[in-house]
Design a protein around this motif. Structure first.
Motif, PDB file in Angstrom:
ATOM      1  N   ILE A  90       0.850  -1.211   0.000  1.00  7.60           N
ATOM      2  CA  ILE A  90       0.000   0.000   0.000  1.00  7.60           C
ATOM      3  C   ILE A  90       0.882   1.256   0.000  1.00  7.60           C
ATOM      4  CG2 ILE A  90      -1.704   1.320   1.343  1.00  7.60           C
ATOM      5  CD1 ILE A  90      -2.849  -1.439   2.219  1.00  7.60           C
ATOM      6  N   ALA A  91       1.980   1.206   0.800  1.00  5.67           N
ATOM      7  CA  ALA A  91       2.885   2.364   0.870  1.00  5.67           C
ATOM      8  C   ALA A  91       3.513   2.642  -0.501  1.00  5.67           C
ATOM      9  CB  ALA A  91       3.967   2.104   1.915  1.00  5.67           C
ATOM     10  N   VAL A  92       3.970   1.581  -1.188  1.00  5.66           N
ATOM     11  CA  VAL A  92       4.606   1.744  -2.513  1.00  5.66           C
ATOM     12  C   VAL A  92       3.604   2.352  -3.499  1.00  5.66           C
ATOM     13  CG1 VAL A  92       5.561   0.472  -4.495  1.00  5.66           C
ATOM     14  CG2 VAL A  92       6.315  -0.072  -2.193  1.00  5.66           C
ATOM     15  N   ILE A  93       2.392   1.839  -3.475  1.00  4.50           N
ATOM     16  CA  ILE A  93       1.357   2.339  -4.407  1.00  4.50           C
ATOM     17  C   ILE A  93       1.097   3.824  -4.145  1.00  4.50           C
ATOM     18  CG2 ILE A  93      -1.090   2.131  -5.042  1.00  4.50           C
ATOM     19  CD1 ILE A  93      -0.906  -0.875  -4.460  1.00  4.50           C
ATOM     20  N   LYS A  94       0.955   4.146  -2.815  1.00  8.59           N
ATOM     21  CA  LYS A  94       0.628   5.536  -2.444  1.00  8.59           C
ATOM     22  C   LYS A  94       1.726   6.506  -2.846  1.00  8.59           C
ATOM     23  CE  LYS A  94      -0.778   7.288   1.679  1.00  8.59           C
ATOM     24  NZ  LYS A  94      -1.027   7.093   3.113  1.00  8.59           N
ATOM     25  N   GLU A  95       2.967   6.058  -2.675  1.00 11.76           N
ATOM     26  CA  GLU A  95       4.100   6.952  -2.954  1.00 11.76           C
ATOM     27  C   GLU A  95       4.368   7.124  -4.446  1.00 11.76           C
ATOM     28  OE1 GLU A  95       7.402   5.312  -0.823  1.00 11.76           O
ATOM     29  OE2 GLU A  95       6.362   5.613   1.088  1.00 11.76           O
ATOM     30  N   ASN A  96       3.979   6.153  -5.268  1.00 17.34           N
ATOM     31  CA  ASN A  96       4.390   6.176  -6.671  1.00 17.34           C
ATOM     32  C   ASN A  96       3.274   6.414  -7.679  1.00 17.34           C
ATOM     33  OD1 ASN A  96       7.405   5.360  -6.562  1.00 17.34           O
ATOM     34  ND2 ASN A  96       6.355   3.969  -5.154  1.00 17.34           N
ATOM     35  N   ASP A 100      -5.938   8.868  -7.709  1.00 10.85           N
ATOM     36  CA  ASP A 100      -7.025   8.072  -8.292  1.00 10.85           C
ATOM     37  C   ASP A 100      -6.538   6.684  -8.738  1.00 10.85           C
ATOM     38  OD1 ASP A 100      -5.504   9.422 -10.145  1.00 10.85           O
ATOM     39  OD2 ASP A 100      -7.096   9.390 -11.692  1.00 10.85           O
ATOM     40  N   GLN A 101      -5.314   6.657  -9.317  1.00  4.82           N
ATOM     41  CA  GLN A 101      -4.761   5.359  -9.758  1.00  4.82           C
ATOM     42  C   GLN A 101      -4.372   4.515  -8.535  1.00  4.82           C
ATOM     43  OE1 GLN A 101      -1.600   6.151 -12.527  1.00  4.82           O
ATOM     44  NE2 GLN A 101      -3.055   6.278 -14.248  1.00  4.82           N
ATOM     45  N   ALA A 102      -3.871   5.213  -7.499  1.00  2.00           N
ATOM     46  CA  ALA A 102      -3.490   4.498  -6.275  1.00  2.00           C
ATOM     47  C   ALA A 102      -4.717   3.802  -5.681  1.00  2.00           C
ATOM     48  CB  ALA A 102      -2.895   5.472  -5.261  1.00  2.00           C
ATOM     49  N   LEU A 103      -5.839   4.520  -5.666  1.00  2.00           N
ATOM     50  CA  LEU A 103      -7.072   3.948  -5.130  1.00  2.00           C
ATOM     51  C   LEU A 103      -7.523   2.746  -5.972  1.00  2.00           C
ATOM     52  CD1 LEU A 103      -9.205   4.414  -2.919  1.00  2.00           C
ATOM     53  CD2 LEU A 103     -10.519   5.703  -4.621  1.00  2.00           C
ATOM     54  N   GLN A 104      -7.424   2.936  -7.312  1.00  2.00           N
ATOM     55  CA  GLN A 104      -7.845   1.869  -8.243  1.00  2.00           C
ATOM     56  C   GLN A 104      -7.016   0.590  -8.006  1.00  2.00           C
ATOM     57  OE1 GLN A 104      -7.180   2.962 -12.327  1.00  2.00           O
ATOM     58  NE2 GLN A 104      -7.990   1.020 -13.122  1.00  2.00           N
ATOM     59  N   SER A 107      -7.620  -1.082  -4.471  1.00  2.00           N
ATOM     60  CA  SER A 107      -8.863  -1.863  -4.428  1.00  2.00           C
ATOM     61  C   SER A 107      -8.694  -3.202  -5.148  1.00  2.00           C
ATOM     62  CB  SER A 107     -10.039  -1.153  -5.082  1.00  2.00           C
ATOM     63  OG  SER A 107      -9.921   0.204  -4.988  1.00  2.00           O
ATOM     64  N   ALA A 108      -7.758  -3.277  -6.092  1.00  2.00           N
ATOM     65  CA  ALA A 108      -7.555  -4.552  -6.810  1.00  2.00           C
ATOM     66  C   ALA A 108      -6.640  -5.507  -6.036  1.00  2.00           C
ATOM     67  CB  ALA A 108      -6.967  -4.278  -8.190  1.00  2.00           C
ATOM     68  N   VAL A 109      -5.602  -4.951  -5.348  1.00  2.00           N
ATOM     69  CA  VAL A 109      -4.667  -5.872  -4.658  1.00  2.00           C
ATOM     70  C   VAL A 109      -5.164  -6.315  -3.279  1.00  2.00           C
ATOM     71  CG1 VAL A 109      -2.559  -5.144  -5.852  1.00  2.00           C
ATOM     72  CG2 VAL A 109      -3.182  -4.033  -3.720  1.00  2.00           C
ATOM     73  N   LEU A 110      -5.967  -5.446  -2.633  1.00  2.00           N
ATOM     74  CA  LEU A 110      -6.387  -5.805  -1.273  1.00  2.00           C
ATOM     75  C   LEU A 110      -7.133  -7.155  -1.192  1.00  2.00           C
ATOM     76  CD1 LEU A 110      -7.294  -2.633   0.793  1.00  2.00           C
ATOM     77  CD2 LEU A 110      -5.444  -4.269   1.124  1.00  2.00           C
ATOM     78  N   PRO A 111      -8.106  -7.439  -2.108  1.00  2.00           N
ATOM     79  CA  PRO A 111      -8.766  -8.756  -2.043  1.00  2.00           C
ATOM     80  C   PRO A 111      -7.768  -9.905  -2.195  1.00  2.00           C
ATOM     81  CG  PRO A 111      -9.937  -7.316  -3.556  1.00  2.00           C
ATOM     82  CD  PRO A 111      -8.681  -6.600  -3.178  1.00  2.00           C
ATOM     83  N   CYS A 112      -6.675  -9.679  -2.964  1.00  2.00           N
ATOM     84  CA  CYS A 112      -5.671 -10.745  -3.120  1.00  2.00           C
ATOM     85  C   CYS A 112      -4.974 -11.021  -1.793  1.00  2.00           C
ATOM     86  CB  CYS A 112      -4.625 -10.361  -4.180  1.00  2.00           C
ATOM     87  SG  CYS A 112      -5.351 -10.152  -5.795  1.00  2.00           S
ATOM     88  N   PHE A 113      -4.625  -9.930  -1.085  1.00  2.00           N
ATOM     89  CA  PHE A 113      -3.958 -10.120   0.207  1.00  2.00           C
ATOM     90  C   PHE A 113      -4.911 -10.746   1.239  1.00  2.00           C
ATOM     91  CE2 PHE A 113      -0.684  -7.271  -1.503  1.00  2.00           C
ATOM     92  CZ  PHE A 113       0.451  -7.938  -1.065  1.00  2.00           C
ATOM     93  N   THR A 114      -6.191 -10.329   1.204  1.00  2.00           N
ATOM     94  CA  THR A 114      -7.170 -10.920   2.138  1.00  2.00           C
ATOM     95  C   THR A 114      -7.243 -12.427   1.909  1.00  2.00           C
ATOM     96  OG1 THR A 114      -8.425  -8.912   1.850  1.00  2.00           O
ATOM     97  CG2 THR A 114      -9.549 -10.699   2.978  1.00  2.00           C
ATOM     98  N   HIS A 115      -7.281 -12.796   0.603  1.00  2.00           N
ATOM     99  CA  HIS A 115      -7.344 -14.224   0.268  1.00  2.00           C
ATOM    100  C   HIS A 115      -6.099 -14.958   0.825  1.00  2.00           C
ATOM    101  CE1 HIS A 115      -8.201 -17.816  -2.081  1.00  2.00           C
ATOM    102  NE2 HIS A 115      -6.913 -17.836  -2.389  1.00  2.00           N
ATOM    103  N   CYS A 116      -4.911 -14.283   0.663  1.00  4.40           N
ATOM    104  CA  CYS A 116      -3.667 -14.890   1.174  1.00  4.40           C
ATOM    105  C   CYS A 116      -3.757 -15.131   2.682  1.00  4.40           C
ATOM    106  CB  CYS A 116      -2.465 -13.988   0.911  1.00  4.40           C
ATOM    107  SG  CYS A 116      -2.025 -13.935  -0.808  1.00  4.40           S
ATOM    108  N   PHE A 117      -4.312 -14.143   3.421  1.00  2.89           N
ATOM    109  CA  PHE A 117      -4.450 -14.269   4.886  1.00  2.89           C
ATOM    110  C   PHE A 117      -5.308 -15.480   5.233  1.00  2.89           C
ATOM    111  CE2 PHE A 117      -3.186  -9.751   5.565  1.00  2.89           C
ATOM    112  CZ  PHE A 117      -2.281  -9.969   6.574  1.00  2.89           C
TER     113      PHE A 117
END
Ligand code: ADP
Length: 409
Positions: A90-96, A100-104, A107-117
């Protein structure tokens, strides 16, 4: 721009920052580089296809590499690593990326990490359950070994004690004969009576210890013969007459269906069972109390009940008393008399009784409203024995064939 393209654009930055952050903890930089490169490729596939299960193989590999120490200490290493990776991503996305793209992308990577958990948690749980089950199996094996060596020890000790005891008994008997012949040795005779009582008690304890080790090692062999329940109790009635008079107790036999019918069992061993239960009934009933023996015939079984007006047994102790060395109450209470009120014993009688009854294919249990030394609610011991019209082994069965025909005619 599609999420996968946005993520692809961050490949180098994500990898560098992730390897930097993760290798601060443990493992070499090269290891992390390889692992993170593989994770990133799978994450990219997952984001591109919208299917987080692309990440399952790497999570499964990581969870199977959980070390013994992780399992022993219950540390949740994998979840901690995933948490760190989520925050770092999340930090890398926010900084780079612009907001609007960071939010997009977030929202796509978070479900992947939830699934990993979720996957990691369930795999970790499975690994832990397997680990704990293995630990339990090991502990059970160790306990079985300990129990076996305890039984072996009891058997060896009991046999070793028997030899010197036989010598003491022999010399005491010779001394007694000698003293009886000379008229002035009344005092010596009294002393010898003391030795005789002591050795008799010691022999009974040693015999009990041998029986316990036979039962625990499944070596108890029964000698089946025709038996009649009433005859066994007639013998015991005579045996206990003295103790009953001393304790001013009454013992009553209430006849029941099947009481005087022939059955097959080991008479000596069954007498031992009834003796142990009756002995306890006398011992745990106050002076002046009553004991009744009765029963009933059931399909295929005969049930014998021994009821007393004694101190009773608490519900939580009603199974424990059948375990070996299970004596309730004060362990310091010991008595040389087997029938003194609440006199102590080694706590083997009921364990032996259960072993013998079970070897006959029966069951023994107790019923009591509870323990109360003042109100004396009493106890009822139930002994269930199978009805047999022949001995279970062929040889003995043939031996008693004629008796069967006489009995049936
Ligand atoms: P022991 O009599 O040598 O102590 P047992 O195995 O015969 O050992 O009995 C175990 C325990 O069960 C006794 O110590 C006693 O506390 C309890 N118990 C057995 N029979 C009775 C009874 N009829 N009434 C009350 N308590 C009993």
């Amino acid at each position: 721009m599609r999420e996968a393209e946005l993520l692809e654009g961050l490949r180098e930055t994500w990898l560098n920052s992730m390897v930097e952050a993760m290798s601060r903890g443990s493992g070499t930089r090269e290891d992390w580089q390889n692992q993170m490169t593989r994770f990133f490729s799978l994450l990219l596939q997952a984001v591109d296809s919208g299917t987080p299960s692309w990440l399952d193989p790497i999570i499964s590999d990581w969870s199977t590499s959980l070390t013994q120490t992780d399992l022993e200490e219950s540390t949740n290493n994998l979840s901690r690593i995933l948490e760190q990776m989520t925050l770092q991503t999340i930090a890398v996305i926010k900084e780079n990326l612009p907001p609007d793209q960071a939010l997009q992308l977030t929202s796509a990577v978070l479900p992947c990490f939830t699934h990993c958990f979720e996957t990691a948690a369930s795999l970790e749980m499975q690994a832990r359950v397997t680990y704990v089950s293995n630990q339990l199996a090991d502990a059970r094996l160790t306990l079985e070994k300990l129990d076996r060596s305890k039984s072996d020890f009891i058997a060896v000790a009991a046999h070793e004690l028997k030899t010197p005891l036989t010598l003491v008994e022999g010399y005491a008997a010779m001394l007694r004969e000698y003293a009886e012949r000379s008229a002035e040795s009344q005092a010596e005779l009294a002393l010898l009576e003391g030795i005789h009582n002591g050795t008799r008690r010691l022999r009974a304890i040693i015999d009990d210890m041998i029986d316990v080790s036979l039962i625990d090692n499944n070596l108890l062999s029964l000698h089946f013969q025709p038996i009649w329940i009433n005859r066994l109790f007639e013998i015991l009635e005579i045996e206990f007459r003295g103790s009953l008079m001393e304790r001013k107790q009454t013992l009553e036999f209430l006849p029941f269906d099947g009481y005087d019918e022939m059955n097959f069992g080991d008479p000596e061993r069954l007498i031992q069972v009834f003796r142990n239960v009756l002995n306890n009934a006398i011992k745990f009933t106050p002076d002046g109390g009553s004991i009744w023996v009765s029963g009933r015939k059931l399909p295929g079984f005969i049930e014998i009940t021994i009821k007393d007006t004694g101190i009773g047994i608490a519900p939580e102790d009603q199974t424990i008393i059948f375990h070996k060395f299970s004596r309730l109450g004060d362990a310091a209470l010991h008595s040389s008399s087997k029938t003194r009120f609440k006199g102590g014993g080694p706590g083997l009688g009921l364990h032996i009784a259960r072993g013998i009854v079970e070897a006959h294919g029966g069951a023994i249990w107790v019923e009591s409203p509870g323990f109360d030394e003042t109100a004396c609610p009493g106890s009822i011991f139930h002994i269930l024995l199978p009805l047999r019209n022949e001995a279970p082994d062929d040889k003995t069965s043939k031996l008693f064939d004629t008796l069967k025909t006489v009995n049936n005619s």
